[in-house]
Enzyme design. Structure first.
Site, PDB file in Angstrom:
ATOM      1  N   ASP A 291       0.721  -1.260   0.210  1.00 47.18           N
ATOM      2  CA  ASP A 291      -0.070  -0.088  -0.011  1.00 47.18           C
ATOM      3  C   ASP A 291       0.816   1.052   0.001  1.00 47.18           C
ATOM      4  O   ASP A 291       0.303   2.351  -0.306  1.00 47.18           O
ATOM      5  CB  ASP A 291      -0.983  -0.035   1.180  1.00 47.18           C
ATOM      6  N   LYS A 318      -5.963  -4.593  -7.376  1.00 44.12           N
ATOM      7  CA  LYS A 318      -6.691  -3.911  -6.333  1.00 44.12           C
ATOM      8  C   LYS A 318      -7.710  -3.183  -7.104  1.00 44.12           C
ATOM      9  O   LYS A 318      -8.474  -3.390  -7.798  1.00 44.12           O
ATOM     10  CB  LYS A 318      -5.538  -2.798  -5.830  1.00 44.12           C
TER      11      LYS A 318
END
Length: 419
Positions: A291, A318
């Protein structure tokens, strides 16, 4: 759709920011509370005000019918296991077109091997799913968790409901391992025996104890302010944030000096300040911290620091193909990035800018927020569909304004530099 043209503060940046609470911690606390007899739902004061949390909270109150979790991948995975082990549940679990293109077969097959009643309501291997809750068997189960640690976390959280618990054989290196360790620590806090030996995760039987829900400020959100502090050479106070026992992304405090940011923890939070002693390049394996990749890549480029960030294979699945979305955004800023199946890098090649960058967020919260720092070097940068930030950090743009940035409608005339 909300688009912003962004201009940086006129003076040296100096601001205080109250980060949202961690949605990763909150999601696990919510599911564990729902699986704990007699436990009250997690109170609003311990939940971040973001789309993902709202979606999960609403879904946990549903036992029958269609449950649409929009683009919330963690909710889809956690709820697949939750509904499967909840007798009486009879739901069709679905989501956005993007979410329905993200694989969920490893989790479904593992649950089926324990006796779960799950069928595909569309394309095999993907949402939507039809789930009828039932008591599951305990014992051993095999799981390929290489695509997402959330598959393993989903199984671990329902393991106390299975007779004798579960012994989960993980098929190889686990993506984002710190998130699985987060789940393990939270289970231990509820009195559940947990052990990870090699690629075998053992979770003992319950019941789980009802405990106050954990609440920590979000280190993943902090990444964007580390980027802004680095690029602006200013000062940022992240109020309330502290070294984390649960969040792997707290490694930012260690990474900071490599991108020119020092961290000092105080009673108020974390004080970020710039240092000129940045590294000559940034080479990192981010398999445990994917992330952080968007913010680190943007920061490194804006600091003219060649970089290669690897271990990013799961970013392809994602809210967007995050590697490609990041590369396109960087190119709009003049950066010719190299990409592969699991990496993004830059060795210094640039293209001249003939117009102000317009960044397509691809409806991805981390892409939208990562490129806010670009406005410091390229005033007038546009972020398309900036509303995507609401998935994890709905107050981000307000915090940016409070820090002295100007956010305007891209269709409005540009300011006259001579005025």
């Amino acid at each position: 759709m909300m688009d912003y043209r962004i201009f940086p503060p006129e003076g040296i940046l100096e601001c205080e920011v109250s980060l949202p609470l961690s949605k990763s911690v909150a999601a696990r606390a919510m599911v564990m509370a729902a699986l704990t007899p007699g436990a009250a739902p997690v109170g609003a004061e311990r939940l971040p005000e973001c789309t993902d949390t709202a979606v999960l909270a609403a879904a946990l109150g549903v036992a029958t019918g269609t449950v649409d979790v929009a683009d919330c991948g963690s909710a889809a995975r956690f709820l697949t296991a939750y509904y499967a082990v909840t007798p009486g549940a009879d739901v069709t679990l679905t989501g956005s077109p993007r979410l329905c293109s993200r694989p969920i077969a490893p989790l479904v097959e593992a649950l089926r091997s324990l006796g779960a009643d799950i069928s595909y309501a569309g394309t095999a291997g993907y949402l939507p799913l039809h789930i009828r809750g039932t008591a599951l068997r305990g014992g051993g189960v095999k799981l390929d968790a290489r695509a997402s640690s959330q598959f393993a976390s989903a199984l671990a959280m329902i393991a106390p409901q299975c007779p004798g618990g579960l012994r989960i054989e993980l098929g190889g290196e686990i993506a984002s391992m710190p998130y699985l360790r987060m789940t393990m620590r939270m289970l231990e806090a509820r009195g559940i025996a947990v052990d990870l030996a090699g690629y075998t995760l053992s979770v003992g039987p319950g019941p789980m104890a009802a405990v106050p829900a954990e609440a920590e400020h979000d280190w993943s959100a902090a990444a964007f302010w580390y980027s802004i502090a680095a690029v602006s050479a200013g000062w940022v106070t992240l109020k309330g944030i502290s070294p984390s026992r649960l969040q792997g992304d707290s490694i930012l405090a260690e990474i900071g000096p490599r991108i020119g940011v020092l961290t000092e923890f105080t009673d108020e939070g974390a004080e970020l300040s710039a240092t000129p002693d940045i590294y000559s390049r940034l080479d990192m394996d981010l398999a445990d911290y994917p992330d952080l990749a968007p913010a680190l890549a943007v920061t490194a480029y804006l600091a003219s620091m060649p970089f290669r960030l690897t271990g990013l294979a799961n970013l392809r699945h994602k809210e967007s193909d995050r590697i490609e979305a990041l590369a396109r955004g960087l190119l709009a800023c003049g950066c010719v990035a190299e990409t592969g199946a699991d990496y993004i890098g830059w060795e210094g090649e640039r293209v001249p800018l003939t117009e102000l960058p317009e960044i397509d967020s691809c409806d991805d919260h981390r892409i939208a927020m990562a490129f806010a720092a670009a406005s410091i070097f390229i005033p007038g940068t546009v972020i398309r569909n900036a509303a995507a930030a609401a998935k994890s950090y709905p107050g981000f743009w307000d915090d940016l304004r409070a820090a002295g940035f100007t956010l305007s409608d891209p269709s409005a005339p540009l300011p006259d530099p001579e005025a």
